[in-house]
Design a protein around this motif. Structure first.
Motif, PDB file in Angstrom:
ATOM      1  N   ALA A  42     -14.132  -1.181   4.680  1.00  0.00           N
ATOM      2  CA  ALA A  42     -14.915  -1.582   4.826  1.00  0.00           C
ATOM      3  C   ALA A  42     -15.694  -2.175   5.959  1.00  0.00           C
ATOM      4  O   ALA A  42     -15.712  -3.096   5.377  1.00  0.00           O
ATOM      5  N   LEU A  43     -16.119  -2.111   6.878  1.00  0.00           N
ATOM      6  CA  LEU A  43     -16.909  -3.461   8.268  1.00  0.00           C
ATOM      7  C   LEU A  43     -16.025  -4.934   7.392  1.00  0.00           C
ATOM      8  O   LEU A  43     -15.188  -4.765   8.225  1.00  0.00           O
ATOM      9  N   ASN A  44     -16.939  -5.405   7.271  1.00  0.00           N
ATOM     10  CA  ASN A  44     -16.843  -7.094   7.122  1.00  0.00           C
ATOM     11  C   ASN A  44     -15.408  -7.006   6.078  1.00  0.00           C
ATOM     12  O   ASN A  44     -14.892  -8.000   5.439  1.00  0.00           O
ATOM     13  N   ASP A  45     -15.241  -6.055   4.876  1.00  0.00           N
ATOM     14  CA  ASP A  45     -13.910  -6.249   3.834  1.00  0.00           C
ATOM     15  C   ASP A  45     -12.760  -5.412   4.841  1.00  0.00           C
ATOM     16  O   ASP A  45     -12.105  -5.390   4.119  1.00  0.00           O
ATOM     17  N   GLN A  46     -12.649  -5.138   5.889  1.00  0.00           N
ATOM     18  CA  GLN A  46     -11.428  -4.706   6.592  1.00  0.00           C
ATOM     19  C   GLN A  46     -10.566  -5.733   6.275  1.00  0.00           C
ATOM     20  O   GLN A  46     -10.683  -6.648   7.531  1.00  0.00           O
ATOM     21  N   MET A  47      -9.205  -5.361   5.785  1.00  0.00           N
ATOM     22  CA  MET A  47      -7.917  -5.846   6.577  1.00  0.00           C
ATOM     23  C   MET A  47      -6.940  -4.875   7.620  1.00  0.00           C
ATOM     24  O   MET A  47      -6.619  -4.152   7.372  1.00  0.00           O
ATOM     25  N   ILE A  48      -6.388  -5.660   7.452  1.00  0.00           N
ATOM     26  CA  ILE A  48      -4.716  -4.958   8.565  1.00  0.00           C
ATOM     27  C   ILE A  48      -3.897  -5.313   7.886  1.00  0.00           C
ATOM     28  O   ILE A  48      -3.393  -6.347   7.471  1.00  0.00           O
ATOM     29  N   ARG A  49      -2.826  -4.008   7.318  1.00  0.00           N
ATOM     30  CA  ARG A  49      -2.092  -3.596   6.376  1.00  0.00           C
ATOM     31  C   ARG A  49      -1.391  -2.857   7.014  1.00  0.00           C
ATOM     32  O   ARG A  49      -1.135  -1.798   6.836  1.00  0.00           O
ATOM     33  N   SER A  50      -0.569  -2.531   7.993  1.00  0.00           N
ATOM     34  CA  SER A  50       0.508  -2.169   8.805  1.00  0.00           C
ATOM     35  C   SER A  50       1.370  -1.862   7.276  1.00  0.00           C
ATOM     36  O   SER A  50       2.190  -0.416   7.690  1.00  0.00           O
ATOM     37  N   ASP A  51       1.713  -2.497   6.228  1.00  0.00           N
ATOM     38  CA  ASP A  51       2.900  -1.355   5.339  1.00  0.00           C
ATOM     39  C   ASP A  51       2.027  -0.456   4.508  1.00  0.00           C
ATOM     40  O   ASP A  51       2.936   0.427   3.869  1.00  0.00           O
ATOM     41  N   ILE A  52       0.192  -0.574   4.551  1.00  0.00           N
ATOM     42  CA  ILE A  52      -0.284   0.758   4.155  1.00  0.00           C
ATOM     43  C   ILE A  52      -0.490   2.141   5.194  1.00  0.00           C
ATOM     44  O   ILE A  52      -0.300   2.795   4.616  1.00  0.00           O
ATOM     45  N   ARG A  53      -0.766   1.522   6.081  1.00  0.00           N
ATOM     46  CA  ARG A  53      -1.572   2.456   7.089  1.00  0.00           C
ATOM     47  C   ARG A  53      -1.112   1.479   8.668  1.00  0.00           C
ATOM     48  O   ARG A  53      -0.506   0.786   8.737  1.00  0.00           O
ATOM     49  N   GLY A  54      -0.195   2.261   9.458  1.00  0.00           N
ATOM     50  CA  GLY A  54      -0.083   2.565  10.826  1.00  0.00           C
ATOM     51  C   GLY A  54      -0.518   2.776  11.821  1.00  0.00           C
ATOM     52  O   GLY A  54       0.067   3.555  13.102  1.00  0.00           O
ATOM     53  N   ASP A  55      -1.954   3.578  11.915  1.00  0.00           N
ATOM     54  CA  ASP A  55      -2.067   4.108  13.218  1.00  0.00           C
ATOM     55  C   ASP A  55      -3.586   3.475  13.358  1.00  0.00           C
ATOM     56  O   ASP A  55      -3.469   1.661  13.236  1.00  0.00           O
ATOM     57  N   PHE A  56      -3.127   3.931  14.965  1.00  0.00           N
ATOM     58  CA  PHE A  56      -4.599   3.272  15.580  1.00  0.00           C
ATOM     59  C   PHE A  56      -6.058   3.656  16.269  1.00  0.00           C
ATOM     60  O   PHE A  56      -5.687   5.159  16.358  1.00  0.00           O
TER      61      PHE A  56
END
Length: 197
Positions: A42-56
């Motif tokens: 959420a919000l400030n804790d957000q990370m990009i993890r393509s291994d977990i999630r691959g959508d736009f």
């Protein structure tokens, strides 16, 4: 309402009228270049993890995205029905368009954050024309008895489920997959992606 109460989820085919579906599909296509890589957290804790999630995603704003007024009205009506018959005390929402490119997936998760628990009902509207078996991108719902249910992302289909209690995943898509995805919120709604009044 009875089916959602019994199973924690409900699947409704042909939920979107043709006029609303056409508006959403056209809006999606017009804004596709503005989508950004989706993160987790959420919000400030957000990370990009393509291994977990691959959508736009493309986050929606009711004041800005007025071409979707008929969709906002449908969401208002849905909130009213939930509050009338289920006494959920829903007071807001947050929605985004989601594009899963070929190979895009989302590992098993709940639609709830560790530091925020106001997402109550998850809603997905599928916008995929001529989706066929083998195209992938199914919603996989994990049930209490250990079994799973695969939901194909068929055009105009709506899936709703209890955000905090239904683990789910999106299986790898074999062609681009499109949806409108969002959450009906209880207070405090200002903890969402956008402040809602």
């Amino acid at each position: 309402m009875d089916e959602l109460a019994l199973n924690d989820y409900v699947i409704i085919d042909d939920f979107l009228r043709e006029d609303r579906l056409n508006v959403l599909q056209a809006f999606f296509k017009e804004h596709l270049e503005a989508f950004t890589k989706a993160g987790i957290g959420a919000l400030n804790d957000q990370m990009i993890r393509s291994d977990i999630r691959g959508d736009f995603t493309y986050w929606l704003d009711r004041k800005r995205d007025t071409p979707l007024d008929s969709i906002w009205s449908l969401i208002d009506e849905t909130i009213h029905i939930y509050n009338r018959y289920c006494y959920l005390g829903l007071s807001g929402y947050e929605f985004h368009l989601a594009h899963y490119p070929t190979g895009g997936h989302y590992d098993k998760h709940l639609d709830q954050f560790n530091n925020r628990n106001n997402r109550t009902i998850s809603m997905i509207f599928y916008l995929n024309k001529n989706w066929q078996k083998g195209d992938g991108g199914e919603l996989e719902i994990y049930q209490e008895d250990g079994s799973t249910l695969l939901v194909e992302p068929l055009e105009a289909r709506c899936v709703m489920f209890k955000s905090a209690v239904v683990p789910h995943a999106v299986l790898a898509s074999n062609k681009p997959r499109y949806s409108l995805t969002g959450w009906l919120l209880q207070q405090p709604s200002k903890l969402g992606q956008f402040s809602l009044t």
